[in-house]
Write an enzyme that holds these catalytic residues in place. Sequence first.
Site, PDB file in Angstrom:
ATOM      1  N   VAL A 111       0.807  -1.222   0.000  1.00  0.00           N
ATOM      2  CA  VAL A 111       0.000   0.000   0.000  1.00  0.00           C
ATOM      3  C   VAL A 111       0.840   1.272   0.000  1.00  0.00           C
ATOM      4  O   VAL A 111       0.297   2.365  -0.156  1.00  0.00           O
ATOM      5  CB  VAL A 111      -0.967   0.049   1.212  1.00  0.00           C
ATOM      6  CG1 VAL A 111      -2.002  -1.048   1.113  1.00  0.00           C
ATOM      7  CG2 VAL A 111      -0.212  -0.013   2.525  1.00  0.00           C
ATOM      8  N   TYR A 112       2.139   1.165   0.180  1.00  0.00           N
ATOM      9  CA  TYR A 112       2.971   2.356   0.167  1.00  0.00           C
ATOM     10  C   TYR A 112       3.065   2.891  -1.258  1.00  0.00           C
ATOM     11  O   TYR A 112       3.673   2.274  -2.130  1.00  0.00           O
ATOM     12  CB  TYR A 112       4.375   2.058   0.700  1.00  0.00           C
ATOM     13  CG  TYR A 112       4.461   1.685   2.163  1.00  0.00           C
ATOM     14  CD1 TYR A 112       3.348   1.756   3.001  1.00  0.00           C
ATOM     15  CD2 TYR A 112       5.660   1.269   2.718  1.00  0.00           C
ATOM     16  CE1 TYR A 112       3.434   1.403   4.337  1.00  0.00           C
ATOM     17  CE2 TYR A 112       5.755   0.916   4.063  1.00  0.00           C
ATOM     18  CZ  TYR A 112       4.628   0.985   4.869  1.00  0.00           C
ATOM     19  OH  TYR A 112       4.718   0.639   6.200  1.00  0.00           O
ATOM     20  N   SER A 113       2.429   4.034  -1.467  1.00  0.00           N
ATOM     21  CA  SER A 113       2.412   4.681  -2.784  1.00  0.00           C
ATOM     22  C   SER A 113       1.924   3.732  -3.875  1.00  0.00           C
ATOM     23  O   SER A 113       2.454   3.693  -4.989  1.00  0.00           O
ATOM     24  CB  SER A 113       3.805   5.228  -3.138  1.00  0.00           C
ATOM     25  OG  SER A 113       4.163   6.269  -2.264  1.00  0.00           O
TER      26      SER A 113
END
Length: 344
Positions: free
Chosen positions: A61-63
């Site tokens: 989900v990071y970026s």
Amino acid sequence: MEYRQLGASGLKVPALSFGAGTFGGQGPLFSAWGSAGIDEARRMVDLSLDAGVTMFDTADVYSDGASEEVLGAALKGRRDQALISTKAALPTGEGPYDAGVSRSRLIRSVEAALRRLDTDHIDLFQLHAYDASTPMEEVLSTLDDLVGAGKIRYTGVSNYSGWQLMKGLAESEKHGRPRFAAHQVYYSLVGRDYEWELMPLGVDQGVGAVVWSPLGWGRLTGKIRRGQPLPENSRLHRTAQFGPPIEDEHLYRVVDALDEIAEETGKAVPQIAINWLLRRPTVSSVLIGARNEEQLKQNLGAVGWELTPEQVAKLDAASEVKVPYPYYPYRIQDGFRQLNPPTV
């Protein structure tokens, strides 16, 4: 760099690990964290490896996956020098298989992470959140298959409550599945909730803490002080609503103590805050993030020295808060403490 066992597992991890949430820089939350591209990420990976920081943590989900892609590119040609930790469970889209840890989602998530990271295995794969809709045995059997296939080496969780983590550990023992070695948790001088239940659980069950946001969501950078406005360039203007709430007076009390110790030691406030964490029981590694090389170099200075017992006591007292039931009797009443010696 000091290396520590990850809980009761055989994996050794550096006391400091690199949090790659600043890579990619997409979306309202992660763009505020940082937006390092491949070239800048490669330089920060160089600095980290040179300092012995060999574990790099990211998540799908990071970026929107860009963090994994940038990290994979930055590690190209030296994958064998690094440990990669990533996570999955939180929603990445609106589809029925875009959230959770069902067998289908886990397999898809691991395959996608391997492609983005440009690697054939993940050293530490963590479940980013508890999924109440999926039976624990389904989760553990899927992880067992992925370990058996060589796609992941060790397993862990992140942001679990005590009963959720204990349920997973009990199920793994019952069915002979891979055991969670790590719990990636929020823990800082202005957020000590981890100590109430999760730390004693970690001691008892051999689960190592991988600490995220050791600077209290950016509050312990040394730029926020009593009687001064929030700096214009602080990411808290955009991200405060995503993080844990902290009362102003409690924050200022901790910062005052950090300032006093900074004068005594000549160390920066963030270095002191991280060094304090490294002394705590169950802490295997503390994730340091950085928006640029200057921040990274400063955070690397958190190791190689020790706070005195008096300085630790000062920070303990400044950051202490009254704990809720059923935890407070075990901390303040002699009979409870006699039966259950405190962890810290």
